[in-house]
Design a protein around this motif. Sequence first.
Motif, PDB file in Angstrom:
ATOM      1  N   SER A 176       0.846  -1.188   0.000  1.00  0.00           N
ATOM      2  CA  SER A 176       0.000   0.000   0.000  1.00  0.00           C
ATOM      3  C   SER A 176       0.883   1.240   0.000  1.00  0.00           C
ATOM      4  N   GLY A 177       0.673   2.131  -0.967  1.00  0.00           N
ATOM      5  CA  GLY A 177       1.512   3.309  -1.070  1.00  0.00           C
ATOM      6  C   GLY A 177       2.972   2.929  -1.232  1.00  0.00           C
ATOM      7  N   ASN A 178       3.247   2.047  -2.210  1.00  0.00           N
ATOM      8  CA  ASN A 178       4.592   1.476  -2.297  1.00  0.00           C
ATOM      9  C   ASN A 178       5.682   2.530  -2.476  1.00  0.00           C
ATOM     10  N   GLY A 179       5.425   3.552  -3.280  1.00  0.00           N
ATOM     11  CA  GLY A 179       6.421   4.604  -3.448  1.00  0.00           C
ATOM     12  C   GLY A 179       6.643   5.388  -2.168  1.00  0.00           C
ATOM     13  N   LYS A 180       5.556   5.718  -1.495  1.00  0.00           N
ATOM     14  CA  LYS A 180       5.669   6.461  -0.230  1.00  0.00           C
ATOM     15  C   LYS A 180       6.416   5.638   0.807  1.00  0.00           C
ATOM     16  N   GLN A 181       6.125   4.331   0.859  1.00  0.00           N
ATOM     17  CA  GLN A 181       6.838   3.479   1.813  1.00  0.00           C
ATOM     18  C   GLN A 181       8.316   3.388   1.469  1.00  0.00           C
ATOM     19  N   LEU A 182       8.629   3.228   0.171  1.00  0.00           N
ATOM     20  CA  LEU A 182      10.027   3.181  -0.235  1.00  0.00           C
ATOM     21  C   LEU A 182      10.750   4.467   0.150  1.00  0.00           C
ATOM     22  N   GLY A 183      10.122   5.615  -0.098  1.00  0.00           N
ATOM     23  CA  GLY A 183      10.744   6.885   0.256  1.00  0.00           C
ATOM     24  C   GLY A 183      10.983   7.008   1.750  1.00  0.00           C
ATOM     25  N   ARG A 184       9.979   6.624   2.548  1.00  0.00           N
ATOM     26  CA  ARG A 184      10.116   6.704   4.010  1.00  0.00           C
ATOM     27  C   ARG A 184      11.230   5.790   4.503  1.00  0.00           C
ATOM     28  N   LEU A 185      11.270   4.559   4.013  1.00  0.00           N
ATOM     29  CA  LEU A 185      12.277   3.606   4.464  1.00  0.00           C
ATOM     30  C   LEU A 185      13.673   4.012   4.004  1.00  0.00           C
ATOM     31  N   MET A 186      13.765   4.551   2.793  1.00  0.00           N
ATOM     32  CA  MET A 186      15.065   5.010   2.304  1.00  0.00           C
ATOM     33  C   MET A 186      15.579   6.172   3.159  1.00  0.00           C
ATOM     34  N   ARG A 187      14.680   7.061   3.555  1.00  0.00           N
ATOM     35  CA  ARG A 187      15.088   8.172   4.418  1.00  0.00           C
ATOM     36  C   ARG A 187      15.550   7.669   5.788  1.00  0.00           C
ATOM     37  N   GLU A 188      14.908   6.605   6.288  1.00  0.00           N
ATOM     38  CA  GLU A 188      15.342   6.044   7.569  1.00  0.00           C
ATOM     39  C   GLU A 188      16.761   5.489   7.452  1.00  0.00           C
ATOM     40  N   TRP A 189      17.067   4.852   6.326  1.00  0.00           N
ATOM     41  CA  TRP A 189      18.421   4.344   6.127  1.00  0.00           C
ATOM     42  C   TRP A 189      19.413   5.510   6.034  1.00  0.00           C
ATOM     43  N   ILE A 190      19.053   6.511   5.248  1.00  0.00           N
ATOM     44  CA  ILE A 190      19.929   7.668   5.077  1.00  0.00           C
ATOM     45  C   ILE A 190      20.167   8.375   6.413  1.00  0.00           C
ATOM     46  N   ASP A 191      19.127   8.551   7.207  1.00  0.00           N
ATOM     47  CA  ASP A 191      19.278   9.204   8.508  1.00  0.00           C
ATOM     48  C   ASP A 191      20.262   8.446   9.397  1.00  0.00           C
ATOM     49  N   ALA A 192      20.227   7.111   9.295  1.00  0.00           N
ATOM     50  CA  ALA A 192      21.079   6.293  10.156  1.00  0.00           C
ATOM     51  C   ALA A 192      22.502   6.170   9.630  1.00  0.00           C
ATOM     52  N   LYS A 193      22.652   6.148   8.300  1.00  0.00           N
ATOM     53  CA  LYS A 193      23.956   5.801   7.728  1.00  0.00           C
ATOM     54  C   LYS A 193      24.631   6.934   6.943  1.00  0.00           C
ATOM     55  N   ALA A 194      23.857   7.873   6.420  1.00  0.00           N
ATOM     56  CA  ALA A 194      24.444   8.952   5.604  1.00  0.00           C
ATOM     57  C   ALA A 194      23.614  10.212   5.762  1.00  0.00           C
ATOM     58  N   PRO A 195      23.545  10.769   6.963  1.00  0.00           N
ATOM     59  CA  PRO A 195      22.615  11.876   7.234  1.00  0.00           C
ATOM     60  C   PRO A 195      22.850  13.113   6.366  1.00  0.00           C
ATOM     61  N   THR A 196      24.071  13.314   5.883  1.00  0.00           N
ATOM     62  CA  THR A 196      24.313  14.488   5.038  1.00  0.00           C
ATOM     63  C   THR A 196      23.659  14.364   3.668  1.00  0.00           C
ATOM     64  N   LEU A 197      23.165  13.174   3.341  1.00  0.00           N
ATOM     65  CA  LEU A 197      22.515  12.955   2.048  1.00  0.00           C
ATOM     66  C   LEU A 197      21.037  13.325   2.086  1.00  0.00           C
ATOM     67  N   ARG A 198      20.464  13.499   3.269  1.00  0.00           N
ATOM     68  CA  ARG A 198      19.000  13.613   3.385  1.00  0.00           C
ATOM     69  C   ARG A 198      18.440  14.769   2.553  1.00  0.00           C
ATOM     70  N   ASP A 199      18.974  15.954   2.677  1.00  0.00           N
ATOM     71  CA  ASP A 199      18.418  17.100   1.964  1.00  0.00           C
ATOM     72  C   ASP A 199      18.562  16.928   0.452  1.00  0.00           C
ATOM     73  N   TRP A 200      19.711  16.421   0.004  1.00  0.00           N
ATOM     74  CA  TRP A 200      19.908  16.192  -1.432  1.00  0.00           C
ATOM     75  C   TRP A 200      18.904  15.169  -1.950  1.00  0.00           C
ATOM     76  N   PHE A 201      18.711  14.102  -1.195  1.00  0.00           N
ATOM     77  CA  PHE A 201      17.746  13.065  -1.591  1.00  0.00           C
ATOM     78  C   PHE A 201      16.351  13.659  -1.717  1.00  0.00           C
ATOM     79  N   ALA A 202      15.948  14.444  -0.726  1.00  0.00           N
ATOM     80  CA  ALA A 202      14.609  15.042  -0.743  1.00  0.00           C
ATOM     81  C   ALA A 202      14.417  15.975  -1.927  1.00  0.00           C
ATOM     82  N   GLU A 203      15.452  16.678  -2.321  1.00  0.00           N
ATOM     83  CA  GLU A 203      15.347  17.684  -3.382  1.00  0.00           C
ATOM     84  C   GLU A 203      15.522  17.099  -4.783  1.00  0.00           C
ATOM     85  N   ASN A 204      16.188  15.941  -4.894  1.00  0.00           N
ATOM     86  CA  ASN A 204      16.589  15.464  -6.214  1.00  0.00           C
ATOM     87  C   ASN A 204      16.031  14.101  -6.621  1.00  0.00           C
ATOM     88  N   CYS A 205      15.502  13.345  -5.692  1.00  0.00           N
ATOM     89  CA  CYS A 205      14.991  12.012  -6.007  1.00  0.00           C
ATOM     90  C   CYS A 205      13.478  11.962  -5.778  1.00  0.00           C
TER      91      CYS A 205
END
Length: 457
Positions: A176-205
């Motif tokens: 359900s909401g597969n894209g939204k779930q993928l985005g949320r889970l990817m952000r959780e990974w980024i927050d834990a492992k590469a936090p400096t990527l978060r803003d770029w990811f949000a703006e470009n992907c």
Amino acid sequence: MRLSEASKDRLPGNVGVPGYDRSGALHAVHFGIGAFHRAHQAAFTDACNRAGNEAWSITGVSMRSATVAEQLNPQDGLYTLTVRSDEGSDTRVIGSVGEVLVAGPDRDTIVDRLASPECHLATFTVTEKGYCRAPDGSLDLTLASEGFYPILCEALVRRRDAGLPGLSLLSCDNLSGNGKQLGRLMREWIDAKAPTLRDWFAENCTTPDSMVDRIVPAPSADDLDALEQRIGLRDEGAIFTEGFTQWVIEDDFAGPRPAWEKQGVQVVDDVAPYETAKLRLLNGAHSLLAYAGLDHGHTYVHQAIADPKLRALVKRLMLEEAAPTIDAGEDQDLASYADQLVTRFENPALNHRLDQIAMDGSQKIGQRWLEVLAERNDRAGLCEAILTGIAHWLHHVSGQVRVVDDPRADALQNACAEASGAELVTTMFGKAGVVQSPWSPSDTETAFIIAQLRDLA
């Protein structure tokens, strides 16, 4: 002789072959290159390439097994897609897959492909368990470390550092909401492992929602042998499917993509009505047929739907229980869709195995059944078809009747061994249950399930 670029001209004239330049200037990386992807996204992309659009080449990624790589790489990525019906079989060669890599040994190459300027898309059919969600729906970082998250994250860091644009991350799984779930889970990974990527990811992907609908059974050895006799070449990667196909995608892309809409794909503002209908009608009915059908001694979907008792349950599930919970879109006729599904289930040429559908049930029944029950808790009448399905699922995951292929098999079997009756229902579906559930069983629903389980004992 194996199918390949060198041998494809030996095929009979009624087998269509790709005539476009397969080197491809634009690229997509697909995680989870099983039969489902090859009958859907790869086939639509091949159709775009044949139509004369700028060609796209797909790099397929297997997350664990090298089987598909061993099937397709010796064939230069070529494979046949055969549409089966009562009237016969129609076969064509798909040329959109350029290579297949395996996440372990080929990890660095996969990162290179994702980080290259020619790549614009990463797509996913990794099944529900491939998203590595914890029971509460959050990302399980331990499981995720073995999945696509670290590979994708490393590639995105490289793209950012190189000044390249972001990627469109397109989930085609039954969530359900597969894209939204993928985005949320990817952000959780980024927050834990590469936090400096978060803003770029949000703006470009982007992570658009999508819904894919086609029945694709796992091919058998007999299927491959019969195909070889018919076309004169051996195809170890052959796919067999039905004529019906539908792909609905949210119009939210970060960059270029194939012109899928020119080949019948629906690009829309809101995927939710299509997605919910598929999950609750098609997938919900499939799960009911799988668990109840196996208990009734059936092997294939077409056998189970021919069973009068199961046919009646399927129709009740779709029309009386699930359909009232779906906010249909303007062009959706849910009654007609349900009738169409029954006809598709009846196709004897597919030989869609029930045990294939029964896999990973703990990851599936939440959105197929439990969300329906949760939405109908305040409505009159029991959802007897879904509750019957739950009883058959509990019977199945006990491990007493057949092998349980599920990522939570041990926990499910332990729960069944340690509890019974109302306690078992609570253990499975309560607030701290084995299965994450939006539904709290009432006493009446629990009693109904227990009665069904007694009949199965």
